[in-house]
Design a protein around this motif. Structure first.
Motif, PDB file in Angstrom:
ATOM      1  N   PRO A   1      12.225  26.895 -80.744  1.00 58.67           N
ATOM      2  CA  PRO A   1      12.041  26.104 -79.523  1.00 58.67           C
ATOM      3  C   PRO A   1      12.869  24.825 -79.569  1.00 58.67           C
ATOM      4  CG  PRO A   1       9.928  26.861 -80.389  1.00 58.67           C
ATOM      5  CD  PRO A   1      10.949  27.181 -81.426  1.00 58.67           C
ATOM      6  N   LEU A   2      13.383  24.430 -78.407  1.00 59.21           N
ATOM      7  CA  LEU A   2      14.227  23.238 -78.339  1.00 59.21           C
ATOM      8  C   LEU A   2      13.452  21.994 -78.762  1.00 59.21           C
ATOM      9  CD1 LEU A   2      17.043  22.205 -77.517  1.00 59.21           C
ATOM     10  CD2 LEU A   2      16.125  21.792 -75.226  1.00 59.21           C
ATOM     11  N   GLU A   3      12.153  21.956 -78.477  1.00 57.04           N
ATOM     12  CA  GLU A   3      11.350  20.794 -78.874  1.00 57.04           C
ATOM     13  C   GLU A   3      11.280  20.655 -80.386  1.00 57.04           C
ATOM     14  OE1 GLU A   3      10.467  23.119 -76.841  1.00 57.04           O
ATOM     15  OE2 GLU A   3      10.170  22.199 -74.870  1.00 57.04           O
ATOM     16  N   TYR A   4      11.265  21.796 -81.092  1.00 58.22           N
ATOM     17  CA  TYR A   4      11.249  21.741 -82.552  1.00 58.22           C
ATOM     18  C   TYR A   4      12.586  21.262 -83.107  1.00 58.22           C
ATOM     19  CZ  TYR A   4       6.725  24.007 -83.325  1.00 58.22           C
ATOM     20  OH  TYR A   4       5.388  24.272 -83.386  1.00 58.22           O
ATOM     21  N   LEU A   5      13.688  21.594 -82.418  1.00 56.70           N
ATOM     22  CA  LEU A   5      14.989  21.182 -82.908  1.00 56.70           C
ATOM     23  C   LEU A   5      15.149  19.669 -82.904  1.00 56.70           C
ATOM     24  CD1 LEU A   5      17.315  23.847 -81.254  1.00 56.70           C
ATOM     25  CD2 LEU A   5      16.448  23.767 -83.590  1.00 56.70           C
ATOM     26  N   ALA A   6      14.412  18.983 -82.042  1.00 53.20           N
ATOM     27  CA  ALA A   6      14.448  17.517 -82.070  1.00 53.20           C
ATOM     28  C   ALA A   6      13.841  16.967 -83.347  1.00 53.20           C
ATOM     29  CB  ALA A   6      13.717  16.951 -80.846  1.00 53.20           C
ATOM     30  N   LEU A   7      13.014  17.773 -84.029  1.00 51.69           N
ATOM     31  CA  LEU A   7      12.391  17.369 -85.285  1.00 51.69           C
ATOM     32  C   LEU A   7      13.066  18.039 -86.480  1.00 51.69           C
ATOM     33  CD1 LEU A   7       8.676  17.706 -84.112  1.00 51.69           C
ATOM     34  CD2 LEU A   7      10.032  15.623 -84.218  1.00 51.69           C
ATOM     35  N   LEU A   8      14.314  18.457 -86.303  1.00 49.90           N
ATOM     36  CA  LEU A   8      15.007  19.154 -87.380  1.00 49.90           C
ATOM     37  C   LEU A   8      15.287  18.240 -88.563  1.00 49.90           C
ATOM     38  CD1 LEU A   8      16.332  21.734 -88.378  1.00 49.90           C
ATOM     39  CD2 LEU A   8      18.418  21.082 -87.156  1.00 49.90           C
ATOM     40  N   ARG A   9      15.540  16.975 -88.326  1.00 48.31           N
ATOM     41  CA  ARG A   9      15.827  16.054 -89.433  1.00 48.31           C
ATOM     42  C   ARG A   9      14.650  15.909 -90.377  1.00 48.31           C
ATOM     43  NH1 ARG A   9      13.517  11.244 -90.647  1.00 48.31           N
ATOM     44  NH2 ARG A   9      13.490  10.819 -88.414  1.00 48.31           N
ATOM     45  N   PRO A  10      13.424  15.595 -89.923  1.00 50.17           N
ATOM     46  CA  PRO A  10      12.305  15.548 -90.877  1.00 50.17           C
ATOM     47  C   PRO A  10      12.013  16.892 -91.524  1.00 50.17           C
ATOM     48  CG  PRO A  10      11.520  15.311 -88.624  1.00 50.17           C
ATOM     49  CD  PRO A  10      13.007  15.170 -88.577  1.00 50.17           C
ATOM     50  N   ALA A  11      12.220  17.993 -90.797  1.00 46.22           N
ATOM     51  CA  ALA A  11      12.005  19.310 -91.403  1.00 46.22           C
ATOM     52  C   ALA A  11      13.009  19.563 -92.520  1.00 46.22           C
ATOM     53  CB  ALA A  11      12.114  20.396 -90.334  1.00 46.22           C
ATOM     54  N   ALA A  12      14.277  19.186 -92.302  1.00 45.30           N
ATOM     55  CA  ALA A  12      15.292  19.373 -93.334  1.00 45.30           C
ATOM     56  C   ALA A  12      15.038  18.458 -94.526  1.00 45.30           C
ATOM     57  CB  ALA A  12      16.677  19.111 -92.749  1.00 45.30           C
ATOM     58  N   GLU A  13      14.516  17.252 -94.275  1.00 41.47           N
ATOM     59  CA  GLU A  13      14.189  16.356 -95.387  1.00 41.47           C
ATOM     60  C   GLU A  13      13.061  16.920 -96.243  1.00 41.47           C
ATOM     61  OE1 GLU A  13      13.438  12.392 -94.197  1.00 41.47           O
ATOM     62  OE2 GLU A  13      15.516  11.961 -93.640  1.00 41.47           O
TER      63      GLU A  13
END
Length: 501
Positions: free
Chosen positions: A109-121
């Protein structure tokens, strides 16, 4: 005189003649175009109606297509320019920080992609501490975006996670339970206040390391706990009380003129409740009330509940059900024990003789792989103040001038740091920096790991990494952009705020 009257009469006649002699100029009318008809011009969409043009409600909200999603940059109090994702002209997703994501983000979902930085961290922190199946990972700030990603990714790879929910969300039982549900035994999740009890928290972590989390299944321990609670209940709520209430509530503390009617009114009021417990002999309880009797006792609750719902079947008294009296009668005259053949009569009922089947596969505990700390605002302020102090006295003074939340954050994180250092395990900081510790930096491999975890399967399979997101559609209502920034800045916000445009 005659001549004068004649002249007066001739003047209006002359004006009338001139008026009658006037003629309007002809107006030009253009010729009609060829093939013109009355149906050539469609009627308006409203009022007259048309078989080809359906009526549209002018008050209806037509949603605009979403082309971008932004997280909120709290320090700047605006939408983040880097933590955002948008669709390109070819329909692919592109992240402002990590560039084009390709087909890897097709099912995210596009909304999750906005939180990709904390997920990658979170993925980077697990990689740097060397988390592997059969190890234990410590996480502070487990309800924050990066900490939440670390908890879910570690659990999905087979690690036991000891998670601590920081002070912003520790007061929400729903959030603590949600994080607890993301871990698998022997892993666990607790509120920040529990981590302040350093000895108890240490024992809980060491139990997870040994694979003893969840308390196991001990029928004797369950029965002993029930017997101990029943004896305490009988002592605190004896049968001579009008109802099972605290004796302190029966003391008269009103005006003297009301004393005469207090006892009568109180007894009439409490008569609608069940009385207290009859005397329970602790020795007889342990000798005669065994696991079989406890099994029969628990089944009476199921039958009583069914009778109350159905209104009674003429056999059971649905208005009087006093469990201590039932146990007392079973002690005096033990009932026939339940056989193993009867264990499947009530498959959804708790039984101390038959442990429930695990609904999720358990993970194996192991040595502590590392500690992941989310740099929360309270912890950053406390750690910065303490790091500037040189002596123990100065550190105590620095903590004294902090708020309770900041001191609790420092103490809870210190409990985790002590456990990690005792195990010679690495410590990594996500979503910021803390004095004396190393912060993570996500690479392409970590981004790919986060995308794979957030992807939803074609068959609707649940993603391995999920977030609690609150979306505000600024593309439909531009005012939601400012409102989303405002909501993200509120304290104790349980969801990550994302604004779409």
């Amino acid at each position: 005189m005659m001549l004068s009257r004649l002249r007066l009469r001739l003047r209006p006649r002359s004006a009338a003649s001139r008026a009658l002699g006037m003629k309007a100029a002809p107006q030009y009318e253009p010729p009609l175009p060829p093939h013109f008809s009355m149906d050539a011009i469609a009627p308006p969409p409203h009022g007259l109606g048309s078989p080809t043009t359906p009526d549209v409600d002018p008050m209806a909200i037509v949603r605009q297509p979403v082309t971008a999603a932004h997280a909120v940059d709290l320090p700047a109090s605006r939408l983040s320019a880097l933590d955002s994702a948008a669709f390109t002209s070819d329909g692919k997703a592109e992240h402002a920080r990590f560039g084009k994501l390709g087909d890897a983000a097709a099912s995210v979902p596009l909304e999750y992609l906005a939180l990709l930085r904390p997920a990658a961290e979170g993925a980077a922190a697990l990689r740097e501490v060397g988390a592997a199946p059969g190890s234990t990972v410590l996480v502070y700030g487990a309800s924050r975006p990066s900490g939440l990603a670390a908890v879910q990714l570690a659990s999905s790879m087979g690690c036991a996670v000891a998670a601590v929910v920081d002070g912003q969300h520790s007061g929400s039982d729903e959030m603590v339970d949600a994080v607890k549900g993301l871990t698998r035994e022997p892993g666990f999740a607790v509120a920040e206040e529990y981590a302040l009890c350093k000895a108890s928290f240490r024992d809980e972590v060491l139990a997870a390391v040994r694979g003893e989390g969840g308390g196991g299944w001990d029928s004797a321990a369950f029965l002993e706990e029930f017997q101990r609670n029943l004896v305490d209940y009988a002592e605190h709520y004896p049968a001579d009380l009008p109802a099972a209430v605290d004796a302190q509530q029966l003391k008269f503390e009103g005006k003297e003129k009301d004393r005469a009617n207090f006892k009568v009114n109180m007894e009439a009021y409490l008569s609608q409740y069940m009385p207290g417990s009859p005397p329970i002999d602790a020795a007889a309880l342990r000798a005669r009330f065994d696991a079989d009797q406890y099994e029969l006792f628990k089944r009476k609750f199921g039958r009583q509940t069914s009778a109350v719902i159905s209104g009674g079947d003429g056999v059971m008294d649905v208005t009087r059900f006093n469990p201590p009296e039932i146990v007392s009668r079973m002690i005096d005259s033990p009932e026939e024990g339940a056989s193993d053949d009867d264990s499947n009569d009530y498959p959804f009922e708790f039984s101390i003789k038959h442990p429930p089947r695990p609904t999720t596969p358990t993970v194996q505990g192991g040595p502590i792989a590392g500690l992941i700390i989310e740099a929360t605002p309270e912890l950053v302020k406390a750690a910065t103040a303490v790091s500037k102090a040189n002596t123990l006295r100065q550190k105590a003074e620095a903590l004294q001038f902090l708020t309770d939340g900041e001191r609790n954050a420092h103490a809870a994180a210190a409990s985790l740091v002590k456990l990690a250092k005792d195990a010679n395990a690495p410590i990594r900081v996500v979503n910021g920096a803390l004095p004396g510790f190393t912060s993570v930096s996500a690479n392409e491999e970590d981004v790919q790991t986060a995308l794979d975890a957030m992807a939803i399967g074609e068959d609707g399979e649940e993603a391995k990494l999920n977030y609690f997101v609150q979306v505000y559609r600024a593309n439909d209502f531009p005012a939601y952009e400012a409102y989303g920034v405002f909501r993200a800045g509120e304290e104790c916000t349980l969801r990550s705020v994302v604004v779409t445009k």
